[in-house]
Design an enzyme around this catalytic site. Structure first.
Site, PDB file in Angstrom:
ATOM      1  N   ASP A  21      78.288  22.839 -14.330  1.00 28.97           N
ATOM      2  CA  ASP A  21      77.026  21.986 -14.050  1.00 28.97           C
ATOM      3  C   ASP A  21      75.688  22.408 -14.664  1.00 28.97           C
ATOM      4  OD1 ASP A  21      75.372  20.029 -12.754  1.00 28.97           O
ATOM      5  OD2 ASP A  21      75.884  20.782 -10.616  1.00 28.97           O
TER       6      ASP A  21
ATOM      7  N   LEU B 253      80.146  19.048  -9.452  1.00 26.26           N
ATOM      8  CA  LEU B 253      79.000  18.880  -9.497  1.00 26.26           C
ATOM      9  C   LEU B 253      77.883  18.916  -8.507  1.00 26.26           C
ATOM     10  CD1 LEU B 253      79.597  15.329 -11.832  1.00 26.26           C
ATOM     11  CD2 LEU B 253      79.043  17.603 -12.530  1.00 26.26           C
ATOM     12  N   CYS B 254      76.602  19.033  -8.502  1.00 26.87           N
ATOM     13  CA  CYS B 254      75.848  19.114  -7.625  1.00 26.87           C
ATOM     14  C   CYS B 254      75.892  18.251  -6.568  1.00 26.87           C
ATOM     15  CB  CYS B 254      74.359  19.124  -8.042  1.00 26.87           C
ATOM     16  SG  CYS B 254      72.943  19.114  -6.929  1.00 26.87           S
ATOM     17  N   PRO B 255      76.035  18.747  -5.269  1.00 28.53           N
ATOM     18  CA  PRO B 255      75.628  20.055  -4.724  1.00 28.53           C
ATOM     19  C   PRO B 255      76.886  21.027  -4.337  1.00 28.53           C
ATOM     20  CG  PRO B 255      75.764  18.553  -2.970  1.00 28.53           C
ATOM     21  CD  PRO B 255      76.131  17.534  -4.186  1.00 28.53           C
TER      22      PRO B 255
END
Length: 74
Positions: free
Chosen positions: A40, A13-15
Protein backbone atom coordinates in the site's frame (compact mmCIF):
# COMPACT_ATOMS: atom_id res chain seq x y z
CA UNK A 1 16.48 -6.30 8.70
CA UNK A 2 16.82 -8.22 11.94
CA UNK A 3 13.41 -8.74 13.51
CA UNK A 4 11.52 -10.78 16.12
CA UNK A 5 8.14 -10.83 14.37
CA UNK A 6 7.05 -10.54 10.75
CA UNK A 7 3.80 -9.13 9.34
CA UNK A 8 3.08 -9.50 5.63
CA UNK A 9 0.18 -7.23 4.66
CA UNK A 10 0.97 -7.00 0.96
CA UNK A 11 -2.26 -6.51 -0.97
CA UNK A 12 -4.07 -4.93 1.99
CA UNK A 13 -5.07 -1.28 1.73
CA UNK A 14 -5.30 1.48 4.32
CA UNK A 15 -6.16 1.18 7.20
CA UNK A 16 -5.66 -2.61 7.35
CA UNK A 17 -1.80 -2.57 7.55
CA UNK A 18 -1.88 -0.22 10.55
CA UNK A 19 -4.70 -2.11 12.29
CA UNK A 20 -2.91 -5.44 11.92
CA UNK A 21 0.44 -3.95 12.94
CA UNK A 22 -1.07 -2.50 16.12
CA UNK A 23 -2.54 -5.92 17.03
CA UNK A 24 0.82 -7.66 16.58
CA UNK A 25 2.70 -4.93 18.45
CA UNK A 26 0.25 -5.14 21.36
CA UNK A 27 1.27 -8.80 21.90
CA UNK A 28 5.01 -8.12 21.65
CA UNK A 29 7.40 -7.31 24.50
CA UNK A 30 9.04 -3.90 24.77
CA UNK A 31 12.22 -3.76 22.72
CA UNK A 32 11.16 -6.41 20.22
CA UNK A 33 11.19 -5.60 16.50
CA UNK A 34 8.41 -6.07 13.96
CA UNK A 35 9.06 -6.24 10.23
CA UNK A 36 6.02 -4.99 8.30
CA UNK A 37 5.87 -5.65 4.55
CA UNK A 38 3.22 -3.76 2.60
CA UNK A 39 2.32 -2.87 -0.96
CA UNK A 40 0.00 0.00 0.00
CA UNK A 41 1.61 3.31 -1.08
CA UNK A 42 -0.14 5.12 1.79
CA UNK A 43 1.79 3.00 4.28
CA UNK A 44 4.72 5.39 3.75
CA UNK A 45 2.63 7.94 5.64
CA UNK A 46 0.53 5.67 7.85
CA UNK A 47 3.24 3.53 9.47
CA UNK A 48 5.45 6.48 10.57
CA UNK A 49 2.33 8.27 11.86
CA UNK A 50 1.29 5.16 13.82
CA UNK A 51 4.76 4.99 15.38
CA UNK A 52 4.69 8.63 16.38
CA UNK A 53 1.14 8.43 17.73
CA UNK A 54 1.66 5.29 19.84
CA UNK A 55 5.30 5.70 20.90
CA UNK A 56 6.87 3.01 18.71
CA UNK A 57 10.26 3.57 17.08
CA UNK A 58 10.56 3.40 13.31
CA UNK A 59 14.05 1.97 12.89
CA UNK A 60 14.25 1.47 9.16
CA UNK A 61 12.27 1.89 5.94
CA UNK A 62 13.29 0.06 2.81
CA UNK A 63 11.83 0.08 -0.67
CA UNK A 64 11.34 -3.51 -1.82
CA UNK A 65 9.88 -5.08 -4.93
CA UNK A 66 6.21 -4.16 -5.03
CA UNK A 67 6.18 -2.03 -1.88
CA UNK A 68 7.99 -1.18 1.34
CA UNK A 69 9.39 -2.85 4.43
CA UNK A 70 9.25 -1.11 7.79
CA UNK A 71 11.18 -2.14 10.88
CA UNK A 72 9.41 -1.00 14.04
CA UNK A 73 10.59 -1.40 17.65
CA UNK A 74 8.00 -1.56 20.41
Amino acid sequence: MIHDHHLDVKGALCPIPVIKAKKVLAKMSNGQRLLIETSDPLAQLDIPHMCQQFGFTLLEVEEVAGGHAFLVRK
